[in-house]
Write a protein that holds these residues in place. Structure first.
Motif, short mmCIF file in Angstrom:
data_model
loop_
_atom_site.label_atom_id
_atom_site.label_comp_id
_atom_site.label_asym_id
_atom_site.label_seq_id
_atom_site.Cartn_x
_atom_site.Cartn_y
_atom_site.Cartn_z
N PHE A 16 90.39 -3.67 17.15
CA PHE A 16 91.00 -3.90 15.83
C PHE A 16 91.71 -5.26 15.79
N ALA A 17 92.50 -5.55 16.83
CA ALA A 17 93.22 -6.83 16.88
C ALA A 17 92.25 -8.00 16.93
N VAL A 23 88.86 -12.48 11.44
CA VAL A 23 88.88 -12.62 9.97
C VAL A 23 89.94 -13.64 9.56
N LEU A 24 91.12 -13.58 10.15
CA LEU A 24 92.17 -14.55 9.81
C LEU A 24 91.77 -15.97 10.20
N VAL A 29 90.00 -21.38 8.37
CA VAL A 29 89.04 -22.49 8.42
C VAL A 29 88.46 -22.76 7.03
N ILE A 30 88.08 -21.73 6.31
CA ILE A 30 87.50 -21.90 4.97
C ILE A 30 88.53 -22.45 4.00
N THR A 31 89.76 -21.98 4.06
CA THR A 31 90.82 -22.47 3.17
C THR A 31 91.09 -23.95 3.41
#
Length: 107
Positions: A16-17, A23-24, A29-31
């Motif tokens: 999970f971590a 995802v973060l 990177v996309i932002t």
């Protein structure tokens, strides 16, 4: 390392971590990429914005547009009809001539 030789790893929480971290990371990177593209795509010095794009408080350099030009732009955008355009244009052109001089008093 996650599940290193089958010892430890945190079980389901480790997966999970790792998933949340991935995802973060990609969201960051996309932002950053989108913000860099947006900043570099603006024209003018110091990213003043596109010439036709208007932001609150933005004023074009130079003299303000005259009334006939504003009227023509409104007509081109379809905000006013033919008859209204012609009527307002006639009023604008007649007001440029100035008010009629009052008749001189006769002695």
């Amino acid at each position: 390392m996650l599940f290193w030789y089958g010892h430890g790893g945190g079980g389901g929480w480790g997966w999970f971590a790792a998933m949340v971290g991935m995802v973060l990371f990609w969201a960051l990177v996309i932002t950053v990429g989108a913000l860099a593209f947006r900043a570099l795509s603006r024209s003018g010095p110091a990213g003043e914005g596109e010439p036709g794009r208007r932001h609150p408080g933005w004023h074009p350099a130079g003299p303000p547009p005259d009334a006939e030009r504003i009227l023509a732009e409104r007509y081109a955008r379809g905000e006013i009809e033919d008859e209204e355009y012609q009527r307002r244009l006639a009023v604008l052109r007649s007001s440029r001539a100035g008010p009629a001089a009052p008749d001189a008093p006769k002695p």
